[in-house]
Design a protein around this motif. Sequence first.
Motif, PDB file in Angstrom:
ATOM      1  N   PRO A  55       0.835  -1.208   0.000  1.00 51.72           N
ATOM      2  CA  PRO A  55       0.000   0.000   0.000  1.00 51.72           C
ATOM      3  C   PRO A  55       0.871   1.260   0.000  1.00 51.72           C
ATOM      4  CG  PRO A  55      -0.859  -1.595   1.561  1.00 51.72           C
ATOM      5  CD  PRO A  55       0.467  -2.134   1.105  1.00 51.72           C
TER       6      PRO A  55
ATOM      7  N   THR B 272      -4.424  -0.979  -6.344  1.00 46.76           N
ATOM      8  CA  THR B 272      -3.590  -0.231  -5.410  1.00 46.76           C
ATOM      9  C   THR B 272      -4.417   0.151  -4.196  1.00 46.76           C
ATOM     10  OG1 THR B 272      -2.535   0.792  -7.342  1.00 46.76           O
ATOM     11  CG2 THR B 272      -1.961   1.678  -5.201  1.00 46.76           C
ATOM     12  N   THR B 273      -3.784   0.132  -3.039  1.00 49.06           N
ATOM     13  CA  THR B 273      -4.397   0.658  -1.824  1.00 49.06           C
ATOM     14  C   THR B 273      -3.551   1.821  -1.327  1.00 49.06           C
ATOM     15  OG1 THR B 273      -5.304  -1.492  -1.181  1.00 49.06           O
ATOM     16  CG2 THR B 273      -5.078   0.151   0.555  1.00 49.06           C
TER      17      THR B 273
ATOM     18  N   TYR C  78      -3.198   5.028   1.760  1.00 47.57           N
ATOM     19  CA  TYR C  78      -3.627   5.449   3.085  1.00 47.57           C
ATOM     20  C   TYR C  78      -2.787   6.626   3.547  1.00 47.57           C
ATOM     21  CZ  TYR C  78       0.386   2.858   5.092  1.00 47.57           C
ATOM     22  OH  TYR C  78       1.630   2.405   5.414  1.00 47.57           O
TER      23      TYR C  78
ATOM     24  N   GLY D 244     -13.741   2.104  -0.144  1.00 53.18           N
ATOM     25  CA  GLY D 244     -13.216   2.686   1.080  1.00 53.18           C
ATOM     26  C   GLY D 244     -14.353   3.175   1.946  1.00 53.18           C
TER      27      GLY D 244
ATOM     28  N   PRO E 199      -8.345   4.905   4.334  1.00 54.27           N
ATOM     29  CA  PRO E 199      -7.690   4.262   3.183  1.00 54.27           C
ATOM     30  C   PRO E 199      -8.687   3.942   2.068  1.00 54.27           C
ATOM     31  CG  PRO E 199      -7.899   2.726   5.008  1.00 54.27           C
ATOM     32  CD  PRO E 199      -8.361   4.043   5.520  1.00 54.27           C
TER      33      PRO E 199
ATOM     34  N   SER F 237      -9.001   1.764  -1.796  1.00 52.05           N
ATOM     35  CA  SER F 237      -8.457   0.821  -2.772  1.00 52.05           C
ATOM     36  C   SER F 237      -8.948   1.216  -4.159  1.00 52.05           C
ATOM     37  CB  SER F 237      -8.892  -0.612  -2.454  1.00 52.05           C
ATOM     38  OG  SER F 237      -8.311  -1.046  -1.240  1.00 52.05           O
TER      39      SER F 237
END
Length: 429
Positions: A88, A112-113, A115, A141, A149, A151
């Motif tokens: 992430p 993709t994540t 945060y 999210g 976060p 995604s």
Amino acid sequence: MSEVRLNPHSKAISGVIQVPGDKSISHRAVILGSLAKGRTKVTHFLDGEDCMRTIHAFRALGVTIEKSDQTVLIQSDGFSSFIEPKEPLYFGNSGTTARLMLGILAGLPFFTTVYGDASLSKRPMNRVVSPLKQMGAYFDGRSEGDYLPISIRGGNLSPIKYTLPVKSAQVKSAILFAGLLTDGTTEVIEPTSTRDHTEIMLQAFGADVAKSDQHIKVTNKQQLTATDVFVPGDISSAAFFLVAAAIVPNSTLTLENVGLNKTRTGIIDVLKQMGGSVSINANEAIKTEPTGDITVDYSELTGITIGGDIIPRLIDELPIIALLATQAKGKTVIRDAGELRLKETDRIAAVVEGLSNLGARIEATEDGMIIHGQTPLKGGHVTSYDDHRIAMMAAISSLITKEDVVIDDTSSVAISYPGFFDDLNQVTS
């Protein structure tokens, strides 16, 4: 935590300083240098925490980026060579990184994540996520992707014609960046002009971009080509010292090579409207973005009303403008600035609390504040709320207070101005 106690300052300030590189332009230089094919050299890059988040993000996407002090070298084959991040992506406190990168990640065929820290996780992202969803990107999210976060499942975007519902250069830029990764023409319409660094830099990197009135169009027809970028001094950082010189008796201060993009110079207009003494010596040698040396002399100031179309041109400077207003005769009204409540903290509440603690006569409104001047400031304790602009505003206030100013935490200053206290010491010594 790094509490700072600042003693009252009884002398004029003077000298010549150069503020750090513009934060907005530094972010965009890394983004477009990474999307372009070839070697991009960025000089006078802002060596702050926020901009480093953008560098780390592109390194995770496979771009080779080397940094030495204020110089950044980017070697890329363009977005076609990007790789899916293995972990992430962490954006820290950087709202610019988050919103602009969402536009890039929406167009890449990856999962993709992303945060951020506790503060960034409270800032709304739907203003960017909503139009990107309309283009075909998938987000997940909290509150349907309104908060980190988040995604992202990117790729296979369709072009969009989008009218900005908010005055936000970040939203505009995210859509334009996604448009670079989309077949067809993506168009953004902004009813009120916002900072146009993205459009200027897209042209510099050879993008197929066109602007007519309030309409900006971009396609993916042109491969971006690497180019060298000089980052001018950040006028948002310069604003703290411009105000300092304007309110400390007998002061004269010059700031060199400051960016003078007309979408960012609202602070200069306000200083002049209040009766401030401001002179500018333009630097004709730098062509991409207008720059120049700004000299401010102390002068008597008068309160004014600040609102309407000027607000996007000085939104980040409003905390220090509030301090300026405490030293102006009469009432200053700041309105149409509800966006301040959605920054690193609620800046309306934080500014009113901080300046009230110092003895200012100031009150909050729903979309701004009212400041009654001219008011001597006594000193006191200011809570920064981990917001760099609140911390620096409090530090500048110590130049005119009768007693010490204590700031609970100044570590956030490194986000945009790592050398702030060194420069403050220089002009006051």
